[in-house]
Design an enzyme around this catalytic site. Sequence first.
Site, PDB file in Angstrom:
ATOM      1  N   LYS A   1      12.904  61.310  49.055  1.00  0.00           N
ATOM      2  CA  LYS A   1      13.183  63.160  49.661  1.00  0.00           C
ATOM      3  C   LYS A   1      14.265  62.445  49.994  1.00  0.00           C
ATOM      4  O   LYS A   1      15.159  63.435  49.972  1.00  0.00           O
ATOM      5  CB  LYS A   1      12.152  63.747  50.924  1.00  0.00           C
ATOM      6  CG  LYS A   1      10.358  63.691  50.347  1.00  0.00           C
ATOM      7  CD  LYS A   1       9.878  64.206  51.004  1.00  0.00           C
ATOM      8  CE  LYS A   1       9.309  63.817  52.298  1.00  0.00           C
ATOM      9  NZ  LYS A   1       8.548  62.933  52.584  1.00  0.00           N
TER      10      LYS A   1
ATOM     11  N   ARG B   1       5.140  69.907  56.221  1.00  0.00           N
ATOM     12  CA  ARG B   1       4.229  68.825  56.119  1.00  0.00           C
ATOM     13  C   ARG B   1       2.942  69.493  56.457  1.00  0.00           C
ATOM     14  O   ARG B   1       1.839  68.664  55.715  1.00  0.00           O
ATOM     15  CB  ARG B   1       4.162  68.197  57.023  1.00  0.00           C
ATOM     16  CG  ARG B   1       5.438  67.275  56.552  1.00  0.00           C
ATOM     17  CD  ARG B   1       5.593  66.142  57.714  1.00  0.00           C
ATOM     18  NE  ARG B   1       5.342  65.054  57.772  1.00  0.00           N
ATOM     19  CZ  ARG B   1       6.972  63.892  57.268  1.00  0.00           C
ATOM     20  NH1 ARG B   1       8.240  65.016  56.938  1.00  0.00           N
ATOM     21  NH2 ARG B   1       6.604  63.037  57.192  1.00  0.00           N
TER      22      ARG B   1
ATOM     23  N   ARG C   1      12.863  48.963  52.987  1.00  0.00           N
ATOM     24  CA  ARG C   1      13.418  49.592  53.417  1.00  0.00           C
ATOM     25  C   ARG C   1      14.390  49.315  55.016  1.00  0.00           C
ATOM     26  O   ARG C   1      13.906  48.828  55.499  1.00  0.00           O
ATOM     27  CB  ARG C   1      12.780  51.173  53.658  1.00  0.00           C
ATOM     28  CG  ARG C   1      13.520  52.403  54.656  1.00  0.00           C
ATOM     29  CD  ARG C   1      13.008  53.629  53.851  1.00  0.00           C
ATOM     30  NE  ARG C   1      11.588  54.217  55.460  1.00  0.00           N
ATOM     31  CZ  ARG C   1      11.691  55.452  55.374  1.00  0.00           C
ATOM     32  NH1 ARG C   1      11.627  56.027  54.292  1.00  0.00           N
ATOM     33  NH2 ARG C   1      10.746  55.535  55.940  1.00  0.00           N
TER      34      ARG C   1
ATOM     35  N   ARG D   1      12.253  50.315  60.849  1.00  0.00           N
ATOM     36  CA  ARG D   1      11.918  51.737  61.077  1.00  0.00           C
ATOM     37  C   ARG D   1      10.512  51.221  61.532  1.00  0.00           C
ATOM     38  O   ARG D   1       9.940  50.293  60.650  1.00  0.00           O
ATOM     39  CB  ARG D   1      11.635  52.494  60.280  1.00  0.00           C
ATOM     40  CG  ARG D   1      12.455  54.058  61.028  1.00  0.00           C
ATOM     41  CD  ARG D   1      13.059  55.402  59.886  1.00  0.00           C
ATOM     42  NE  ARG D   1      11.787  55.690  59.604  1.00  0.00           N
ATOM     43  CZ  ARG D   1      11.185  56.833  59.323  1.00  0.00           C
ATOM     44  NH1 ARG D   1      12.766  57.075  58.614  1.00  0.00           N
ATOM     45  NH2 ARG D   1       9.845  57.835  58.936  1.00  0.00           N
TER      46      ARG D   1
HETATM   47  P1  ADP Z   1       8.605  60.182  55.704  1.00  0.00           P
HETATM   48  O1  ADP Z   1       9.197  61.449  54.910  1.00  0.00           O
HETATM   49  O2  ADP Z   1       9.416  58.781  55.493  1.00  0.00           O
HETATM   50  O3  ADP Z   1       7.921  60.151  56.593  1.00  0.00           O
HETATM   51  P2  ADP Z   1      10.174  61.024  58.533  1.00  0.00           P
HETATM   52  O4  ADP Z   1      11.600  60.898  58.851  1.00  0.00           O
HETATM   53  O5  ADP Z   1      10.284  62.436  57.701  1.00  0.00           O
HETATM   54  O6  ADP Z   1       9.462  60.017  57.356  1.00  0.00           O
HETATM   55  O7  ADP Z   1       9.278  61.570  59.598  1.00  0.00           O
HETATM   56  C1  ADP Z   1       9.277  60.266  60.542  1.00  0.00           C
HETATM   57  C2  ADP Z   1       8.183  61.193  61.426  1.00  0.00           C
HETATM   58  O8  ADP Z   1       8.734  62.462  61.950  1.00  0.00           O
HETATM   59  C3  ADP Z   1       6.531  61.015  60.850  1.00  0.00           C
HETATM   60  O9  ADP Z   1       5.607  60.372  60.297  1.00  0.00           O
HETATM   61  C4  ADP Z   1       6.021  62.518  61.779  1.00  0.00           C
HETATM   62  O10 ADP Z   1       5.625  62.401  62.689  1.00  0.00           O
HETATM   63  C5  ADP Z   1       7.233  63.176  62.310  1.00  0.00           C
HETATM   64  N1  ADP Z   1       8.105  64.576  61.539  1.00  0.00           N
HETATM   65  C6  ADP Z   1       9.501  64.426  60.474  1.00  0.00           C
HETATM   66  N2  ADP Z   1       8.056  66.300  60.120  1.00  0.00           N
HETATM   67  C7  ADP Z   1       7.390  66.174  60.421  1.00  0.00           C
HETATM   68  C8  ADP Z   1       6.822  68.027  60.336  1.00  0.00           C
HETATM   69  N3  ADP Z   1       7.202  68.752  59.068  1.00  0.00           N
HETATM   70  N4  ADP Z   1       6.186  68.202  60.880  1.00  0.00           N
HETATM   71  C9  ADP Z   1       5.311  66.968  61.713  1.00  0.00           C
HETATM   72  N5  ADP Z   1       5.709  65.976  62.677  1.00  0.00           N
HETATM   73  C10 ADP Z   1       7.163  65.685  61.128  1.00  0.00           C
END
Ligand code: ADP
Length: 222
Positions: free
Chosen positions: A13, A88, A124, A157
């Site tokens: 993404k 999400r 990553r 990470r």
């Molecule tokens: P990835 O898409 O690789 O899981 P992100 O950087 O988008 O990584 O998100 C990392 C973390 O941040 C998620 O695992 C979650 O804990 C939190 N997070 C991100 N976006 C949301 C969201 N829309 N709602 C709830 N938690 C979120």
Amino acid sequence: MRIILLGPPGGGKGTQGDFLVKRTGFPRISTGDLLRQAVQEGTALGREAEAAMKQGGLVRDEIVLDLVRERISRPDCRGGYVLDGYPRTLSQAKDVEALDPDRPEIVVAIDVSAEEIVRRLASRRSCPDCGAVFNLIVRKPAREGVCDACRGTLAGREDDRPEIVRERLRVYAEKTEPLLAYYAKKGTLHRVDGEKGMDATAAAIREILDAALGAGRTGARG
Ligand code: ADP
């Protein structure tokens, strides 16, 4: 235009979001980045978010909504924006519609299998200073361990550890996958194969975008 990028963690993404930014000029809004920033700033909100993120769970809808509301109210989002990692959950999908109800929407879902995700996330690396993301197999930095953009020191990470990745995938299947049916029903869903390589995926997304923007222009004339 609101472009929503949907797909599992590590599905590409961020990479495709950057491509969309170049193509449209819209800003990319990553809730993961906004949350990591809040964590770094050590705000009360950041402390609560950190606990959920460390375990691979989701941060509360209200917290993420506040961040997104503030971000899309800024002038650079007037013409449109790309949402990466948001919504999400079904309730987040309804939140974003309520926030900005009249905006045309396209949803791009990137399909990638769980096995491929585990492989990708293990390789990553990201820059803690500027947030740039690399991959030791498909998107190597020019100098090992060093950020191409800002010369920061790259790191894995914490939530990319295999046991946490498994939990993130479980949460994705339970909470986020139902959004595919939701947007299919709404008529805004487009799916692309995320395992054909970065450029092929970007080309597929470009076609979707051109068709959507073309249709938008026709609509405006008619
Ligand atoms: P990835 O898409 O690789 O899981 P992100 O950087 O988008 O990584 O998100 C990392 C973390 O941040 C998620 O695992 C979650 O804990 C939190 N997070 C991100 N976006 C949301 C969201 N829309 N709602 C709830 N938690 C979120």
